[in-house]
Scaffold this motif. Structure first.
Motif, PDB file in Angstrom:
ATOM      1  N   ALA A   1       0.834  -1.205   0.000  1.00  0.00           N
ATOM      2  CA  ALA A   1       0.000   0.000   0.000  1.00  0.00           C
ATOM      3  C   ALA A   1       0.866   1.251   0.000  1.00  0.00           C
ATOM      4  O   ALA A   1       0.570   2.234  -0.699  1.00  0.00           O
ATOM      5  CB  ALA A   1      -0.932  -0.012   1.215  1.00  0.00           C
ATOM      6  N   ASN A   2       1.948   1.229   0.762  1.00  0.00           N
ATOM      7  CA  ASN A   2       2.838   2.387   0.832  1.00  0.00           C
ATOM      8  C   ASN A   2       3.488   2.663  -0.518  1.00  0.00           C
ATOM      9  O   ASN A   2       3.531   3.803  -0.988  1.00  0.00           O
ATOM     10  CB  ASN A   2       3.906   2.132   1.896  1.00  0.00           C
ATOM     11  CG  ASN A   2       4.528   3.407   2.410  1.00  0.00           C
ATOM     12  OD1 ASN A   2       3.927   4.471   2.395  1.00  0.00           O
ATOM     13  ND2 ASN A   2       5.758   3.308   2.865  1.00  0.00           N
ATOM     14  N   HIS A   3       3.995   1.616  -1.180  1.00  0.00           N
ATOM     15  CA  HIS A   3       4.635   1.803  -2.482  1.00  0.00           C
ATOM     16  C   HIS A   3       3.627   2.208  -3.550  1.00  0.00           C
ATOM     17  O   HIS A   3       3.907   3.065  -4.392  1.00  0.00           O
ATOM     18  CB  HIS A   3       5.354   0.521  -2.900  1.00  0.00           C
ATOM     19  CG  HIS A   3       6.426   0.084  -1.954  1.00  0.00           C
ATOM     20  ND1 HIS A   3       7.271   0.977  -1.336  1.00  0.00           N
ATOM     21  CD2 HIS A   3       6.785  -1.155  -1.503  1.00  0.00           C
ATOM     22  CE1 HIS A   3       8.108   0.308  -0.551  1.00  0.00           C
ATOM     23  NE2 HIS A   3       7.834  -0.967  -0.639  1.00  0.00           N
ATOM     24  N   ALA A   4       2.460   1.570  -3.519  1.00  0.00           N
ATOM     25  CA  ALA A   4       1.462   1.855  -4.560  1.00  0.00           C
ATOM     26  C   ALA A   4       0.935   3.280  -4.445  1.00  0.00           C
ATOM     27  O   ALA A   4       0.859   4.010  -5.444  1.00  0.00           O
ATOM     28  CB  ALA A   4       0.312   0.847  -4.460  1.00  0.00           C
ATOM     29  N   LEU A   5       0.568   3.704  -3.239  1.00  0.00           N
ATOM     30  CA  LEU A   5       0.052   5.059  -3.075  1.00  0.00           C
ATOM     31  C   LEU A   5       1.150   6.090  -3.335  1.00  0.00           C
ATOM     32  O   LEU A   5       0.889   7.135  -3.951  1.00  0.00           O
ATOM     33  CB  LEU A   5      -0.523   5.234  -1.671  1.00  0.00           C
ATOM     34  CG  LEU A   5      -1.152   6.602  -1.375  1.00  0.00           C
ATOM     35  CD1 LEU A   5      -2.272   6.916  -2.365  1.00  0.00           C
ATOM     36  CD2 LEU A   5      -1.679   6.666   0.061  1.00  0.00           C
TER      37      LEU A   5
END
Length: 610
Positions: free
Chosen positions: A259-263
């Motif tokens: 989630a951190n990388h995608a957002l």
């Protein structure tokens, strides 16, 4: 005669032995003189940092209106990094890259930038941690020491790992875990034992120094131990529950990292201007706070003066809290992906302890034990460091819980997949066999190789290739597409390719280079822009301009230091020759290749060949 010969051999062996021992003693003395002052400096910086965080957190609780300044503070942090910190934007990943391939070094400016950025984030209510700051403080100071004494590449690697160990051990009060973390975080499935003693020494000295400044760490207690010490029938059942919880902990770590990388990637595409992202992120955090009606998920989450707020320590005592782990993921991902500074580990401690608390209630297991398992296991899954996290569990909770801690952390590590919070980690031994997983790949390479529904190289069933579509869907309107005739006008042009290494610098090493690194490829592109060259790019195209346009760059430049990179300039041959003469001091001893090309201009009009 024979006795004399034997005496000579014996004397020679003694002399060689003494010479070897003298060399070992001098090596130990040299490393001691390097490591101890460096670790003391890191421990002192971490003590100042932890004291500043405590002051900032208390100020935030005393003045709730500070939350409304979060977008302003985020914008100022973004502007500061945009102006002064582009070379250190990679953070922990930059340090890992430099350990794998020492070269350009870690600029000393990383230390004050990350220190200030993290304190501002916590003062104004961002949900972030402190491990990233400690590791970057240690890495930047270690790199400065290595540069000052002009160490060779193997020594630089060891000193950087020791800097990580000192920072991690000092900020969490776990020197053994800090030492193993520095050895284990570099590669998935491998521990760098070559630096074991230096990292242990640095971790211990850093922790002792931090404590000597009066810094105390929050204690966590697991009271349940009766069934762990005995051989009763509950023990296998309890370990089975720990393994089941380990699966959930690994998936939670995977969810957090992905989630951190995608957002973060999405925000960079939508908002290319770096300082704008934390402004938007700050507004989003304020909106989430008032939407959920609580401030419990801001800051570290270690303690709170507000009765009833979920905290890490509170998860060890109950009651059962089912959803705090998910809400903390949401707040932290929004904060960090938007560009606020800090780290991921303390939020991961919160997420893990909260999830362990919830699973303890669901599995009818001891709440305090499972909160402790989640505390270390979610971090183990997200960082791919099961050994370090097992040692951390033993240091924090005692040896009685060692077996269930090991079960939970290793299962979480296996279940988190080839992803993690540190994308510069390399795969030494894959967690599972796969033809696309090869030793030496980084986690960033693995993520980029995954198919995306938005950018697939291979057609998916939902989007069949053009050849498989009915003719009505692929036929073109001939009147619309062929109504204009386009003319190609060729002209003479040339291209030079300048081959260099990412770590090459634009000038000689000076004291100023401790604070700022000036990569040669960036300087060449800047000079090409000033000289009016048509095109200049630095492959992997992290920095450049096209068709006389504006200079463009990515915020975080994580270049593979193993690969030779290329600066490519396009323009008339005379301009390229003048450029090389004018900047010969930058181009000395570089491989430069010239190619004759044609520049095609395409426009509408009558084609003279028709």
């Amino acid at each position: 005669m024979r006795a004399t010969f034997k005496n000579l051999i014996h004397a020679f062996n003694i002399r060689m032995f003494l010479r070897t021992q003298h060399g070992h003693a001098m090596s130990v003395l040299r490393w001691t003189l390097l490591l101890v002052p460096m670790a003391i400096g890191v421990g002192t910086l971490c003590a100042a940092f932890l004291w500043s965080l405590d002051v900032a957190t208390r100020a935030r609780f005393a003045h709730p209106w500070l939350l409304f300044l979060l977008p302003v503070g985020g914008g100022l942090i973004g502007l500061l990094y945009h102006a002064l910190g582009r070379s250190v934007e990679g953070g922990n990943n930059l340090i890992v890259e430099q350990i794998h391939e020492p070269g350009g070094g870690v600029p000393l400016r990383m230390a004050p930038l990350i220190f200030l950025g993290t304190v501002v984030t916590h003062l104004l209510g961002g949900s972030a941690g402190r491990e990233g700051t400690a590791v970057q403080l240690g890495g930047s100071l270690a790199s400065a020491v290595a540069s000052r004494f002009r160490l060779d590449a193997p020594s630089i690697r060891i000193l950087l790992m020791a800097g990580i160990a000192a920072g991690f051990g000092a900020v969490f009060g776990t020197p053994m875990a800090g030492a193993v973390f520095a050895l284990e975080v570099l590669a998935v499935g491998q521990v760098e034992y070559v630096a074991l003693i230096p990292c242990l020494v640095a971790g211990l000295v850093g922790d002792w120094t931090c404590q000597s400044w009066g810094i105390h760490h929050t204690p966590y207690h697991i009271s349940f131990s009766a069934d762990l010490a005995g051989e009763g029938p509950l023990q296998p059942l309890l370990l089975g529950k720990a393994a089941v919880a380990g699966v959930a902990f690994g998936l939670a770590g995977l969810l957090f990292a992905e989630a951190n990388h995608a957002l973060g990637g999405w925000l960079k595409r939508v908002l290319p201007y770096g300082p704008a992202r934390p402004v938007v992120g700050g507004i989003a955090v304020i909106a989430l706070t008032y939407l959920l009606g609580t401030r419990a998920y801001l800051g570290l989450g270690v303690w709170s003066p507000i009765s009833g707020d979920p905290t890490i320590a509170g998860f060890f005592t109950g009651p059962v809290d089912h959803w705090s782990w998910a809400l903390k993921i949401l707040f932290t991902v929004v904060t960090l992906s938007a560009g606020f500074k800090g780290g991921e580990v303390t939020p991961l401690f919160f997420i893990g302890a909260a999830l362990g608390n919830a699973l303890g209630g669901l599995l009818d297991a001891p709440i305090d034990l499972f909160a402790g398992l989640g505390f270390v296991a979610v971090f183990a899954g997200a960082a791919n460091t099961p050994l370090a996290c097992t040692l951390m569990g033993i240091e924090l909770f005692g040896g009685a819980s060692a077996v269930p801690v090991a079960v939970a952390t290793f299962v979480a590590y296996l279940c988190s997949g080839h992803n993690g919070i540190y994308l510069s980690q390399r795969i030494a031994i894959p967690k599972r066999r796969h033809p696309l997983l090869t030793p030496g790949m980084t986690l960033r390479d693995v993520r980029s190789a995954r198919p995306s529904r938005f950018n697939r190289k291979d057609p998916s069933p939902a989007s069949p290739p053009v050849a498989e579509l009915p003719l009505a869907f692929v036929s073109l309107d001939e009147d619309e597409t062929m109504s204009d005739t386009h003319v190609i006008t060729p002209s003479e042009i040339g291209m030079i390719r300048i081959y260099l290494k990412p770590r090459d610098k634009a000038g000689p090493a000076t004291a100023r280079s401790l604070w700022s690194s000036r990569p040669l490829y960036r300087e060449l592109v800047r000079q090409a822009k000033a000289d009016g060259i048509m095109n200049a790019v630095a492959h992997h195209t992290h920095y450049g301009f096209s068709n006389h346009g504006a200079l463009q760059g990515r915020e975080a430049e994580m270049i593979n230091p193993h690969l030779t990179m290329c600066v490519e300039l396009i323009g008339p041959r005379g301009e390229l020759e003048d450029f090389c003469r004018r900047h010969g001091d930058l181009l000395a001893n570089k491989v430069i290749v010239y190619k004759h090309l044609e520049h095609w201009s395409v426009g509408r009009g009558e084609d003279p060949t028709v």
